[in-house]
Design a protein around this motif. Structure first.
Motif, mmCIF file in Angstrom:
data_model
loop_
_atom_site.group_PDB
_atom_site.id
_atom_site.type_symbol
_atom_site.label_atom_id
_atom_site.label_comp_id
_atom_site.label_asym_id
_atom_site.label_seq_id
_atom_site.Cartn_x
_atom_site.Cartn_y
_atom_site.Cartn_z
ATOM 1 N N ASN A 66 0.860 -1.176 0.000
ATOM 2 C CA ASN A 66 0.000 0.000 0.000
ATOM 3 C C ASN A 66 0.900 1.230 0.000
ATOM 4 O O ASN A 66 2.059 1.158 0.414
ATOM 5 C CB ASN A 66 -0.974 0.012 1.190
ATOM 6 C CG ASN A 66 -0.261 0.028 2.524
ATOM 7 O OD1 ASN A 66 0.328 1.034 2.919
ATOM 8 N ND2 ASN A 66 -0.298 -1.092 3.232
ATOM 9 N N TRP A 67 0.367 2.322 -0.501
ATOM 10 C CA TRP A 67 1.195 3.512 -0.703
ATOM 11 C C TRP A 67 1.714 4.078 0.621
ATOM 12 O O TRP A 67 2.854 4.533 0.713
ATOM 13 C CB TRP A 67 0.415 4.583 -1.461
ATOM 14 C CG TRP A 67 1.208 5.830 -1.691
ATOM 15 C CD1 TRP A 67 0.981 7.068 -1.190
ATOM 16 C CD2 TRP A 67 2.400 5.944 -2.486
ATOM 17 N NE1 TRP A 67 1.934 7.950 -1.618
ATOM 18 C CE2 TRP A 67 2.819 7.280 -2.420
ATOM 19 C CE3 TRP A 67 3.138 5.033 -3.241
ATOM 20 C CZ2 TRP A 67 3.959 7.741 -3.073
ATOM 21 C CZ3 TRP A 67 4.274 5.494 -3.906
ATOM 22 C CH2 TRP A 67 4.668 6.831 -3.809
ATOM 23 N N GLU A 68 0.898 4.046 1.658
ATOM 24 C CA GLU A 68 1.318 4.608 2.947
ATOM 25 C C GLU A 68 2.546 3.872 3.480
ATOM 26 O O GLU A 68 3.492 4.494 3.970
ATOM 27 C CB GLU A 68 0.177 4.541 3.960
ATOM 28 C CG GLU A 68 -1.000 5.461 3.668
ATOM 29 C CD GLU A 68 -1.888 4.961 2.545
ATOM 30 O OE1 GLU A 68 -1.769 3.761 2.169
ATOM 31 O OE2 GLU A 68 -2.693 5.758 2.032
ATOM 32 N N SER A 69 2.547 2.545 3.386
ATOM 33 C CA SER A 69 3.680 1.763 3.892
ATOM 34 C C SER A 69 4.933 2.012 3.070
ATOM 35 O O SER A 69 6.023 2.212 3.605
ATOM 36 C CB SER A 69 3.342 0.268 3.885
ATOM 37 O OG SER A 69 2.288 -0.011 4.769
ATOM 38 N N LEU A 70 4.791 1.999 1.736
ATOM 39 C CA LEU A 70 5.957 2.183 0.872
ATOM 40 C C LEU A 70 6.555 3.571 1.032
ATOM 41 O O LEU A 70 7.767 3.714 1.275
ATOM 42 C CB LEU A 70 5.577 1.943 -0.587
ATOM 43 C CG LEU A 70 6.681 2.201 -1.617
ATOM 44 C CD1 LEU A 70 7.895 1.341 -1.337
ATOM 45 C CD2 LEU A 70 6.163 1.980 -3.031
ATOM 46 N N SER A 71 5.741 4.606 0.911
ATOM 47 C CA SER A 71 6.275 5.966 1.023
ATOM 48 C C SER A 71 6.825 6.224 2.424
ATOM 49 O O SER A 71 7.834 6.921 2.599
ATOM 50 C CB SER A 71 5.200 6.999 0.680
ATOM 51 O OG SER A 71 4.083 6.906 1.549
ATOM 52 N N GLY A 72 6.172 5.634 3.439
ATOM 53 C CA GLY A 72 6.663 5.797 4.810
ATOM 54 C C GLY A 72 8.036 5.181 5.003
ATOM 55 O O GLY A 72 8.913 5.775 5.648
ATOM 56 N N GLU A 73 8.243 3.982 4.443
ATOM 57 C CA GLU A 73 9.554 3.336 4.564
ATOM 58 C C GLU A 73 10.633 4.101 3.792
ATOM 59 O O GLU A 73 11.778 4.216 4.244
ATOM 60 C CB GLU A 73 9.483 1.896 4.050
ATOM 61 C CG GLU A 73 8.707 0.938 4.937
ATOM 62 C CD GLU A 73 9.435 0.618 6.243
ATOM 63 O OE1 GLU A 73 10.596 1.051 6.426
ATOM 64 O OE2 GLU A 73 8.838 -0.067 7.085
ATOM 65 N N ILE A 74 10.273 4.633 2.623
ATOM 66 C CA ILE A 74 11.244 5.412 1.850
ATOM 67 C C ILE A 74 11.681 6.643 2.633
ATOM 68 O O ILE A 74 12.886 6.949 2.726
ATOM 69 C CB ILE A 74 10.644 5.813 0.484
ATOM 70 C CG1 ILE A 74 10.480 4.577 -0.404
ATOM 71 C CG2 ILE A 74 11.531 6.845 -0.213
ATOM 72 C CD1 ILE A 74 9.748 4.840 -1.706
ATOM 73 N N LYS A 75 10.721 7.338 3.216
ATOM 74 C CA LYS A 75 11.053 8.541 3.983
ATOM 75 C C LYS A 75 11.824 8.199 5.258
ATOM 76 O O LYS A 75 12.798 8.869 5.610
ATOM 77 C CB LYS A 75 9.775 9.310 4.321
ATOM 78 C CG LYS A 75 9.099 9.925 3.099
ATOM 79 C CD LYS A 75 7.745 10.531 3.450
ATOM 80 C CE LYS A 75 7.056 11.076 2.208
ATOM 81 N NZ LYS A 75 5.702 11.595 2.506
ATOM 82 N N ALA A 76 11.395 7.146 5.955
ATOM 83 C CA ALA A 76 12.039 6.774 7.222
ATOM 84 C C ALA A 76 13.469 6.301 7.021
ATOM 85 O O ALA A 76 14.298 6.417 7.929
ATOM 86 C CB ALA A 76 11.227 5.685 7.921
ATOM 87 N N ASN A 77 13.764 5.758 5.830
ATOM 88 C CA ASN A 77 15.098 5.237 5.576
ATOM 89 C C ASN A 77 15.937 6.149 4.679
ATOM 90 O O ASN A 77 16.996 5.749 4.197
ATOM 91 C CB ASN A 77 14.991 3.850 4.940
ATOM 92 C CG ASN A 77 14.535 2.804 5.941
ATOM 93 O OD1 ASN A 77 15.299 2.339 6.771
ATOM 94 N ND2 ASN A 77 13.256 2.442 5.866
ATOM 95 N N SER A 78 15.468 7.382 4.485
ATOM 96 C CA SER A 78 16.265 8.350 3.737
ATOM 97 C C SER A 78 17.474 8.761 4.582
ATOM 98 O O SER A 78 17.423 8.706 5.819
ATOM 99 C CB SER A 78 15.429 9.580 3.394
ATOM 100 O OG SER A 78 15.106 10.306 4.571
ATOM 101 N N PRO A 79 18.585 9.163 3.952
ATOM 102 C CA PRO A 79 19.768 9.566 4.732
ATOM 103 C C PRO A 79 19.472 10.643 5.766
ATOM 104 O O PRO A 79 19.960 10.568 6.904
ATOM 105 C CB PRO A 79 20.733 10.058 3.652
ATOM 106 C CG PRO A 79 20.363 9.274 2.435
ATOM 107 C CD PRO A 79 18.866 9.140 2.498
ATOM 108 N N SER A 80 18.667 11.636 5.406
ATOM 109 C CA SER A 80 18.385 12.726 6.357
ATOM 110 C C SER A 80 17.617 12.207 7.568
ATOM 111 O O SER A 80 17.916 12.583 8.714
ATOM 112 C CB SER A 80 17.604 13.847 5.671
ATOM 113 O OG SER A 80 16.378 13.361 5.156
ATOM 114 N N ALA A 81 16.630 11.326 7.336
ATOM 115 C CA ALA A 81 15.861 10.777 8.452
ATOM 116 C C ALA A 81 16.721 9.882 9.333
ATOM 117 O O ALA A 81 16.599 9.903 10.564
ATOM 118 C CB ALA A 81 14.657 9.988 7.916
ATOM 119 N N LEU A 82 17.614 9.107 8.729
ATOM 120 C CA LEU A 82 18.495 8.240 9.511
ATOM 121 C C LEU A 82 19.461 9.059 10.353
ATOM 122 O O LEU A 82 19.748 8.707 11.509
ATOM 123 C CB LEU A 82 19.267 7.304 8.576
ATOM 124 C CG LEU A 82 18.430 6.221 7.878
ATOM 125 C CD1 LEU A 82 19.259 5.484 6.836
ATOM 126 C CD2 LEU A 82 17.859 5.228 8.895
#
Length: 245
Positions: free
Chosen positions: A182-198
Motif C-alpha cells: 500500500n502507498w502509505e507503507s511504501l512511502s513511509g519506509e522510503i522517507k524513514a530510511n532516507s539519509p536525512s531521516a536516519l
C-alpha cells in the motif's frame, strides 16, 4: 479513483509531448504512473516503425530494430528523470511478469518470475530505478490434524525489495526485505530510511544512549562524520544505538 487523472497518449510522439509538458509544469500532480512497461515497449516499437516506414521491428534487419528501440527507451527514461528532478514527482512504472527458466551456469536450472518483455528492454528497466520491487500475494500452506493433504491459503499483498531465486528485485533506498503493498507503507519506509531521516534518528538515539566512557569516546569521533556515511552504514548505526537505549 476519482482523484487520479488518466491520460492515454495515442502513440510515442504524444507520449513524448506529454512528458515534455510535465517537465515544464506538473499541473499539481504528485506522481506519474506508467501502466505498464511492456505496453510502453510496444508503443516504442510502433512509434519508431511508423517514423522510419518499417512494417515491424524485425523489418530493420537482424537486431537493428531492437537497438533503435532501446535508444528510444533511454530517451523516455531521461525525460522521466527530468520530471523527477524538476518537478519532484514520484515516478512509478508498473510491469506484468512472466515465468522463464533460469539456466544457472553453476548447475541446476529453475523457473522464476521476470518482467515481461524483451530481455534487453527489461534489463534497462531494472537498472534505471532506485527500486525495482516485486508484488505478490503471500501464500501459506497449512495441514489440519489428521488431514492427508496441505491447504494453500492466500495472505496479504506484499512488496519484496531484494533479489530472490524466484523473482528480480532490488533497491537503493535501504528498504526492509518486504513491505505491505500500500502507498502509505511504501512511502513511509522510503522517507524513514532516507539519509536525512536516519541522521536525525542517530542524533536522537545518541543523546539517550547508555554508553561506557570508551564507547562514548568512539561515538564522539563518529558523530561528526555521519553526514558522509552511506545509507547502509547509517542504518547499521541506528540499529546499534537502538540496542544501547
Amino acid at each position: 479513483l476519482e482523484h487520479v487523472a488518466r491520460l492515454s497518449p495515442a502513440g510515442l510522439d504524444e507520449l513524448n509531448q506529454l512528458l515534455d509538458e510535465l517537465s515544464r509544469d506538473a499541473a499539481g500532480y504528485k506522481s506519474l504512473v506508467i501502466d505498464t512497461a511492456d505496453w510502453l515497449e510496444r508503443m516504442i516499437y510502433d512509434g519508431i516503425c511508423k517514423r522510419d516506414g518499417k512494417a515491424n521491428i524485425e523489418d530493420y534487419g537482424y537486431g537493428k530494430g531492437y537497438t533503435i528501440a532501446e535508444q528510444e527507451l533511454v530517451s523516455v527514461l531521461a525525460k522521466l528523470d527530468q520530471i523527477r528532478h524538476a518537478q519532484r514527482l514520484w515516478i512509478i512504472i508498473l510491469s506484468h511478469v512472466q515465468i522463464r527458466t533460469f539456466q544457472d551456469p553453476r548447475g541446476d536450472s529453475w523457473d522464476r518470475y521476470e518482467m515481461k518483455g524483451n530481455k534487453k528492454f527489461t534489463g534497462i528497466f531494472r537498472e534505471w530505478p532506485d527500486a525495482c520491487l516485486f508484488a505478490v500475494f503471500e501464500v501459506f500452506k497449512t495441514k489440519e490434524k489428521g488431514a492427508m493433504k496441505e491447504k494453500t491459503i492466500g495472505g496479504d499483498r506484499v512488496l519484496h525489495t531484494q533479489w530472490s531465486p524466484a523473482w528480480d528485485a532490488k533497491n537503493r533506498l535501504n528498504l526492509p526485505d518486504s513491505i505491505p503493498l500500500n502507498w502509505e507503507s511504501l512511502s513511509g519506509e522510503i522517507k524513514a530510511n532516507s539519509p536525512s531521516a536516519l541522521r536525525e534518528r542517530i542524533t536522537a538515539l545518541y543523546a539517550t544512549a547508555k554508553l561506557s566512557e570508551a564507547a562514548k569516546a568512539q561515538w564522539d569521533k563518529t558523530m561528526p562524520l555521519i553526514g558522509t556515511l552511506p545509507p547502509d552504514r547509517l542504518k547499521a548505526a541506528v540499529q546499534k544505538l537502538e540496542t544501547l537505549q
